[in-house]
Design a protein around this motif. Structure first.
Motif, PDB file in Angstrom:
ATOM      1  N   THR A   1       0.781   6.923  -6.679  1.00  0.00           N
ATOM      2  CA  THR A   1      -0.437   7.717  -6.905  1.00  0.00           C
ATOM      3  C   THR A   1      -0.127   9.210  -6.761  1.00  0.00           C
ATOM      4  N   GLU A   2       0.595   9.566  -5.708  1.00  0.00           N
ATOM      5  CA  GLU A   2       0.919  10.985  -5.501  1.00  0.00           C
ATOM      6  C   GLU A   2       1.806  11.523  -6.614  1.00  0.00           C
TER       7      GLU A   2
ATOM      8  N   GLN B   1       0.644   4.260  -2.734  1.00  0.00           N
ATOM      9  CA  GLN B   1       0.424   5.655  -2.351  1.00  0.00           C
ATOM     10  C   GLN B   1       1.480   6.563  -2.985  1.00  0.00           C
TER      11      GLN B   1
ATOM     12  N   ALA C   1      -6.141  -0.034  -1.837  1.00  0.00           N
ATOM     13  CA  ALA C   1      -5.363   1.190  -2.125  1.00  0.00           C
ATOM     14  C   ALA C   1      -5.254   1.408  -3.630  1.00  0.00           C
TER      15      ALA C   1
ATOM     16  N   GLY D   1      -7.421   4.310  -5.901  1.00  0.00           N
ATOM     17  CA  GLY D   1      -6.994   5.695  -6.161  1.00  0.00           C
ATOM     18  C   GLY D   1      -6.092   5.781  -7.361  1.00  0.00           C
TER      19      GLY D   1
ATOM     20  N   ALA E   1       0.826  -1.211   0.000  1.00  0.00           N
ATOM     21  CA  ALA E   1       0.000   0.000   0.000  1.00  0.00           C
ATOM     22  C   ALA E   1       0.858   1.259   0.000  1.00  0.00           C
ATOM     23  N   GLU E   2       2.008   1.245   0.686  1.00  0.00           N
ATOM     24  CA  GLU E   2       2.860   2.454   0.711  1.00  0.00           C
ATOM     25  C   GLU E   2       3.375   2.770  -0.696  1.00  0.00           C
TER      26      GLU E   2
END
Ligand code: ATP
Ligand code: HMH
Ligand code: MG
Length: 705
Positions: free
Chosen positions: A315-316, A312, A349, A352, A308-309
């Motif tokens: 995604t950012e 993330q 996750a 997104g 998940a990290e």
């Protein structure tokens, strides 16, 4: 000294054509402007000085010729004597461009000899037909326009527009055409779509502050096939069959420049994954920033994300990219070996990130996991799930049927509205399918970045990617990598080129040539309104009446292809296609009560004349016949999703969107590909030209209604 007696080896390069109009340049420095433009990429320069005396014009032409010195094709407008005098003086000048009123092309050709370049302005159907009817060698190209109303040619007839240009280009037959009149920056795509071979500009360069930059911009726009920079964000597979290793090979094999940021390291081979190490997500962000701080990114392919990290972080980073590149997300969860490549809690996750993607490419287990559903047990069920995923995230879904059993391996591009296009090919009996998904998604991202434009670019890119991966799987058994499920041969097309000139990429290139024309067909309101059913019935009947005339001639040519074929199976295919063409035509027209045959329109006549010209040589004939399969299949597949019970043109959509038509198209492609393998370079050139010309005629045929 430039030997103007020798014709340029290659046909004239019309891509970026500068008309150095002395009235527009005024007291500007014409030699500097032309020199700068040529340095920027202008390929042909025409010196036009309507108001100058022969002596004055000769002085300008000589001065320009000395500076350009053969770096571009240099032509004189209208004045035969000035051209001859300049050539006599040994100036690097290649020929002439004449108007309709400047004495016929035949006389001018007589005076300038066989090796000079001769271009003619033409716009009206009778002018185009007359030019196309001239024997080869009289004219080298046509200047066709005005496309738009333009102050530099106030006496021009009403502007052609882009559809008018497409019709004109088709009527020009084998003569290449440069689009002229009110065209400039931003027009390359439309001009290519109309089948033109270049853009001729006056003010865009003559009045530019920086003629070199202006020419460079026009040239780059025309050469739109840049080498795209494609970034893979994925895991490492040391066996080279999947992950970033497969991505880089696939990106390179399909025409891109590959880069890779590593999300995770796996200890993996063809039998499975024995370990996964995932560095801190911050380090992935450092890798990604290093790229985006320095390199233009045209497309991103996302593979294994591990946890998940990492999701993330990606995604950012994607969300912050501007301009946003094309994004293909291959939701890697489980390796072919069955080992997990994404933490169980990370699937949520992913939502997104999916929202930021253009296309998601799940296999069947991944599709189910993304929906929290059971794995589809049938292709129809899978398509339903794909549509559900597409509508949930507003993304295209390329559903992959590799995991199904059965004798075909289907893929389908699915949107919230349903199936956009499906790509079937025979299932290949091999265990070497490790990394097929990674490779397909990387190929898709690259092909889209290389050729993609317009509404259906993902459809064509998915088709080309599907055909490419099919070849890579077919070639996999030749490798000797590991004892488990082995990798694909990503380099098969290049490798084959090293041994024998296999030309699978050949038809890919032909299709690339005509992609803009096919896009033009989609853009024309006839096809768009045919698809959504708003097409005026009278216009459809005009089209169908001409189609009836065309199909009769076309079926004769298919029969001729059968006669010319040596191979019995090939003979049978062309003969069956010939009968099908008549049957289709009879069925479509009978059911519509079409009356007696109407006389052929100029577009129909020009198309049939082109096919007849090709009819003497088997390889060239089948290349000329292919667009009628391939373009109709593409249009049929793309419009198929718009079909419904009661659709006023449902019969037409069903005919050309059917699996049968797709299958016969695939066979026709294979037969032409096989002929291309055997062809020598000169025959291959004639095949490719015939294919492109037919594609132009297809567009003109649709546009005539
Ligand atoms: N045996 C086969 N014959 C023909 N095409 C195949 C075969 N197996 C897979 N394909 C094609 O390969 C592509 C990838 O499909 P697949 O279902 O294997 O993806 P995947 O499971 O994500 O692959 P991987 O995870 O190993 O990278 C699809 O275009 C599919 O049609
Ligand atoms: C690193 C990696 N990414 C993706 C896949 C999917 O095949 C794999 N096996 N390994
Ligand atoms: Mg996969």
């Amino acid at each position: 000294m430039f030997d103007t007696a020798l014709k340029p080896v290659h046909p004239i390069d019309l891509r970026t054509y500068l008309v150095a109009d002395l009235a527009t340049i005024g007291d500007g420095d014409v030699v500097r402007i032309v020199d700068e433009a040529v340095a920027g990429g202008a390929t042909t320069v025409q010196i036009r000085g309507k108001l100058l005396s022969d002596a004055e014009l000769l002085r300008v032409v000589t001065a320009v010729a000395d500076r350009v010195d053969g770096r571009a094709t240099l032509l004189v407008n209208d004045r035969v004597d000035v051209y001859l005098a300049a050539r006599e003086a040994g100036a690097a000048v290649h020929g002439l461009h004449i108007g309709q009123s400047d004495g016929g092309p035949l006389e001018v050709r007589e005076r300038i000899g066989a090796h000079a370049v001769l271009g003619l302005s033409a716009a009206k159907p009778e002018e185009l037909a007359a030019a196309a009817a001239l024997r080869p060698g009289v004219l080298d190209y046509l200047g066709v326009g005005a496309v738009r109303a333009t102050p530099t040619k106030p006496d021009a007839p009403t502007p052609l527009g882009w559809e008018g240009l497409a019709r004109a280009v088709a009527q020009a037959g084998p003569l290449p055409c440069v689009a002229i009149g009110g065209v400039g920056f931003g027009d390359a795509a439309e001009a290519r779509a109309a089948g033109a071979s270049g853009l001729a500009v006056v003010r865009a360069i003559c009045s530019a502050d920086d003629p070199r930059a202006a020419a460079r911009e026009l040239r780059d726009e025309w050469d739109r096939e840049r080498i795209p920079n494609v970034l893979s964000i994925a895991g490492s597979d040391p066996s080279g069959g999947a992950g970033i290793q497969a991505d880089l090979k696939s990106i390179q094999a399909t025409g891109g420049y590959g880069m890779a940021a590593v999300t995770a390291l796996t200890a993996q081979n063809t039998r499975g994954v024995s370990g996964v190490h995932t560095p801190p997500a911050e380090f992935l962000t450092s890798q990604l920033d290093a790229i985006s701080n320095d390199v233009r990114i045209d497309a991103v392919k996302i593979g294994m994300l591990a946890n998940a990290e990492v999701i993330q972080a990606v995604t950012e980073w994607i969300a912050a990219l501007s301009p946003k590149p094309a994004v293909v997300l291959d939701p890697v969860m489980i390796a072919t070996s069955g080992d997990r490549l994404l933490d169980a809690d990370a699937s949520r996750a992913l939502d997104g990130l999916i929202a930021l993607a253009d296309v998601v490419t799940p296999n069947l287990p991944e599709l189910a996991a993304l929906l929290g559903a059971d794995t589809a047990s049938s292709w129809d069920e899978a398509l339903g799930q794909a549509r559900e995923l597409a509508s949930r995230h507003g993304v295209l879904v390329l559903a992959k049927g590799g995991h199904l059993d059965g004798d075909t391996a289907p893929d389908a591009l699915v949107s919230a509205g349903g199936v956009v296009a499906s790509f079937e090919s025979p299932r290949i009996a091999t265990t070497n399918t490790h990394g097929t998904g990674c490779s397909l998604s990387s190929a898709l991202a690259t092909i889209y970045a290389r050729t993609g434009r317009g509404a259906d670019a993902w459809t064509w890119s998915a088709r080309l990617a599907h055909e490419w991966i099919h070849g890579a799987i077919l070639a996999a058994d030749a490798l000797e990598v590991g004892s488990g499920s082995g990798p694909l041969d990503h380099a098969y097309a290049t490798r084959a080129g090293l041994a024998a000139p296999r030309r699978d990429a050949e038809l890919d290139a032909w299709w690339g040539d005509v992609l803009p024309i096919v896009e033009g067909i989609y853009g024309d309101d006839f096809v768009a309104s045919l698809g959504d059913g708003t097409l005026d019935l009278a216009r459809f009947e005009t089209y169908i009446a001409q189609d009836s005339v065309y199909l009769f001639a076309y079926s004769d040519l298919l029969a001729r292809a059968a006669e010319l074929s040596a191979d019995p199976a090939e003979k049978a295919f062309w003969r069956a296609s010939s009968e099908a063409a008549v049957a289709t035509e009879m069925e479509l027209h009978r059911s519509r009560g079409a009356g007696e045959r109407v006389p052929a329109s100029p577009e129909t006549e020009a198309y049939v004349a082109h096919l007849e010209r090709a009819g003497g040589e088997h390889a060239v004939l089948i290349a000329a016949l292919l667009p009628c399969f391939w373009i109709y299949e593409q249009v049929g597949l793309t419009l198929a999703s718009k079909n419904h019970a009661g659709h006023p043109y449902g019969d037409w959509l069903s005919t050309y969107g059917s699996p049968e038509f797709t299958e016969s198209t695939r066979q026709a492609i294979e037969l032409v590909q096989r002929a291309a393998h055997r062809a020598d370079r000169a025959t291959l050139t004639r095949m490719r030209e015939a294919f492109t010309l037919s594609s132009r005629h297809e567009r003109a045929f649709f546009a005539q209604a």
